[in-house]
Design a protein around this motif. Sequence first.
Motif, PDB file in Angstrom:
ATOM      1  N   PRO A 295       0.828  -1.211   0.000  1.00 37.45           N
ATOM      2  CA  PRO A 295       0.000   0.000   0.000  1.00 37.45           C
ATOM      3  C   PRO A 295       0.862   1.261   0.000  1.00 37.45           C
ATOM      4  O   PRO A 295       2.062   1.225   0.274  1.00 37.45           O
ATOM      5  CB  PRO A 295      -0.790  -0.115   1.311  1.00 37.45           C
ATOM      6  N   GLY A 296       0.196   2.382  -0.294  1.00 38.43           N
ATOM      7  CA  GLY A 296       0.884   3.667  -0.270  1.00 38.43           C
ATOM      8  C   GLY A 296       1.395   4.068  -1.633  1.00 38.43           C
ATOM      9  O   GLY A 296       1.106   3.435  -2.658  1.00 38.43           O
ATOM     10  N   GLY A 297       2.175   5.148  -1.656  1.00 36.16           N
ATOM     11  CA  GLY A 297       2.744   5.648  -2.894  1.00 36.16           C
ATOM     12  C   GLY A 297       4.114   5.054  -3.164  1.00 36.16           C
ATOM     13  O   GLY A 297       4.564   4.130  -2.466  1.00 36.16           O
ATOM     14  N   PRO A 298       4.798   5.575  -4.163  1.00 34.54           N
ATOM     15  CA  PRO A 298       6.123   5.034  -4.502  1.00 34.54           C
ATOM     16  C   PRO A 298       7.132   5.125  -3.367  1.00 34.54           C
ATOM     17  O   PRO A 298       8.014   4.273  -3.254  1.00 34.54           O
ATOM     18  CB  PRO A 298       6.561   5.908  -5.691  1.00 34.54           C
ATOM     19  N   TYR A 299       7.008   6.164  -2.523  1.00 35.36           N
ATOM     20  CA  TYR A 299       8.017   6.393  -1.495  1.00 35.36           C
ATOM     21  C   TYR A 299       7.474   6.329  -0.073  1.00 35.36           C
ATOM     22  O   TYR A 299       8.245   6.131   0.868  1.00 35.36           O
ATOM     23  CB  TYR A 299       8.676   7.770  -1.697  1.00 35.36           C
ATOM     24  N   MET A 300       6.179   6.538   0.097  1.00 35.38           N
ATOM     25  CA  MET A 300       5.630   6.720   1.437  1.00 35.38           C
ATOM     26  C   MET A 300       4.327   5.947   1.614  1.00 35.38           C
ATOM     27  O   MET A 300       3.640   5.633   0.635  1.00 35.38           O
ATOM     28  CB  MET A 300       5.363   8.214   1.709  1.00 35.38           C
ATOM     29  N   VAL A 301       3.985   5.701   2.886  1.00 36.52           N
ATOM     30  CA  VAL A 301       2.678   5.173   3.252  1.00 36.52           C
ATOM     31  C   VAL A 301       2.280   5.853   4.558  1.00 36.52           C
ATOM     32  O   VAL A 301       3.084   5.948   5.495  1.00 36.52           O
ATOM     33  CB  VAL A 301       2.696   3.632   3.385  1.00 36.52           C
ATOM     34  N   ASP A 302       1.069   6.361   4.601  1.00 33.44           N
ATOM     35  CA  ASP A 302       0.547   7.054   5.783  1.00 33.44           C
ATOM     36  C   ASP A 302       1.482   8.157   6.270  1.00 33.44           C
ATOM     37  O   ASP A 302       1.690   8.351   7.481  1.00 33.44           O
ATOM     38  CB  ASP A 302       0.307   6.052   6.927  1.00 33.44           C
ATOM     39  N   GLY A 303       2.071   8.883   5.309  1.00 33.87           N
ATOM     40  CA  GLY A 303       2.915  10.023   5.662  1.00 33.87           C
ATOM     41  C   GLY A 303       4.324   9.695   6.078  1.00 33.87           C
ATOM     42  O   GLY A 303       5.086  10.590   6.458  1.00 33.87           O
ATOM     43  N   HIS A 304       4.716   8.422   6.017  1.00 35.85           N
ATOM     44  CA  HIS A 304       6.070   8.023   6.420  1.00 35.85           C
ATOM     45  C   HIS A 304       6.746   7.261   5.283  1.00 35.85           C
ATOM     46  O   HIS A 304       6.104   6.503   4.560  1.00 35.85           O
ATOM     47  CB  HIS A 304       6.018   7.144   7.669  1.00 35.85           C
ATOM     48  N   ASP A 305       8.077   7.455   5.162  1.00 31.06           N
ATOM     49  CA  ASP A 305       8.832   6.722   4.146  1.00 31.06           C
ATOM     50  C   ASP A 305       8.711   5.220   4.379  1.00 31.06           C
ATOM     51  O   ASP A 305       8.679   4.759   5.530  1.00 31.06           O
ATOM     52  CB  ASP A 305      10.314   7.106   4.201  1.00 31.06           C
ATOM     53  N   HIS A 306       8.642   4.452   3.296  1.00 32.73           N
ATOM     54  CA  HIS A 306       8.774   3.006   3.431  1.00 32.73           C
ATOM     55  C   HIS A 306      10.114   2.707   4.109  1.00 32.73           C
ATOM     56  O   HIS A 306      11.149   3.284   3.750  1.00 32.73           O
ATOM     57  CB  HIS A 306       8.725   2.337   2.057  1.00 32.73           C
ATOM     58  N   HIS A 307      10.116   1.815   5.086  1.00 32.97           N
ATOM     59  CA  HIS A 307      11.303   1.599   5.897  1.00 32.97           C
ATOM     60  C   HIS A 307      12.491   1.084   5.100  1.00 32.97           C
ATOM     61  O   HIS A 307      13.643   1.267   5.495  1.00 32.97           O
ATOM     62  CB  HIS A 307      10.977   0.600   7.018  1.00 32.97           C
ATOM     63  N   ASP A 308      12.227   0.455   3.946  1.00 34.78           N
ATOM     64  CA  ASP A 308      13.297  -0.158   3.162  1.00 34.78           C
ATOM     65  C   ASP A 308      13.497   0.529   1.805  1.00 34.78           C
ATOM     66  O   ASP A 308      13.896  -0.111   0.831  1.00 34.78           O
ATOM     67  CB  ASP A 308      13.004  -1.644   2.947  1.00 34.78           C
TER      68      ASP A 308
END
Length: 481
Positions: free
Chosen positions: A97-110
């Motif tokens: 889920p989320g966008g290319p770089y973020m989900v729920d306002g936070h960067d994907h951890h990896d």
Amino acid sequence: MAKRQLRVLSVASECAPLVKTGGLADVVGALPAALEPLGWRSRILMPAYPGLLERVGRTRRIWREENLFGGPASVHSCRYEGLDLLLLDAPHLYDRPGGPYMVDGHDHHDNHVRFAALSWVGARLAIEGTSDRWRPDVVHAHDWQAGLVPSYLKYAGAQTPSLLTIHNIAFQGIFGPDQLDALHLPTWDFHPDALEYHGLVSTLKAGLVHASKVSTVSPSYAQELTREEFGFGLQGVVSMRGERGELSGILNGIDTEVWNPATDPAIANYSAADPGAKAANRQALIEEFGLEEPAGPLAVVVTRLTHQKGVDLLLEKLPTFIESGGAVVVLGSGDPGYEYALGELAARYPQSVGLHIGYDEPMSHRLYAGADLVLVPSRFEPCGLTQLIGLRYGAIPLVAATGGLRDTVVDATPEHLADGSATGFTFSDIDAGGLGFALGRSVDLYADREAWERLRAQALNTPVDWGTSAAIYAQLFTELI
């Protein structure tokens, strides 16, 4: 015998019209068509985010690997809306889920792993080619997400040259050195002249060090990046590339088929030769947002609502602009504080301020078509597409004199108005005072309808396509090989 068409592999995290979070996607999607008449055929490698493979339809698998940083991966080739795409399908990295770089306002951890994988595959395709016997002559890497492509090429001893284009140096792809082994990067090159960035690793710095050449998206931005206030800690390595003659500033263009007021399906059509329907679009915009007819110019803001974009400056100076007879419509999203403050401004001036929080592509077309002014008070702007679209639609740009804004807008000084070269308003003191003075100048000139019409005509006739810039890219690629 016909001359072989040269091949460029463009590696990027997004590409319009499939995935877009900003101007990077527009550039990646528009440049291939401009390069093709110049002898360069492009393929674009990007992640297969959720739903993309289904959206593009039929594909061919042209590469696979059983273990790409933690899971199986394959590359699928297709033709979609005039683009030759290579979609990297790696569900363990991109199917989420989320966008290319973020989900729920936070960067994907990896994110560092996800885009190192993209870079790794870009380098493998450049070295090995694909199962359909395609191998690039040049690799064009975009921003930090593809910053490791030149590094992987170098460490493999590959001869394929690479160009790294910096679209925004503020984003650098930083992670800890404990990840070097996992990402197939040599620990022996972890030092300040290569991978190390203040005890960490920056994928953008790696690309700046290892790419055959480096470019940015405007001549002014190329110069600004050599200075501490704009370089975000990388001004030293950028300066080094410049001193070696390996740094270019190449202005972006826009897709003049997508952005064409003469054919745009979202608006009442007009052109530089016949701008009459511009007035109908203005009236339609006023009605859409329930505004009163302003005595002064109708301005629009189409932007991310961030400090970089100067939203705080707008909040400070728009009340004076409105009380001087202007009106404004804002389309954008971003910092919740700015969203709230703009809502308060709209509540304070309901007949003069229109606001839509979010992004709506057809609405953006209506805003440009209906506007007298487009406001871009960015504190820094590598190139900027908003002002170029404004010129194309006869929405006079009012911009901070920085980066590509400085390179693309000619200030409406008395001298430039007299010789017919003026295309907008610029201000060099990038603060509330500078913006306020420029807004005041626009209100004053708008009162002289004949002068305003001449300024708008010059804006409408200003070239904003990829022609000149694509030729510079083609020459740069040719030099690399």
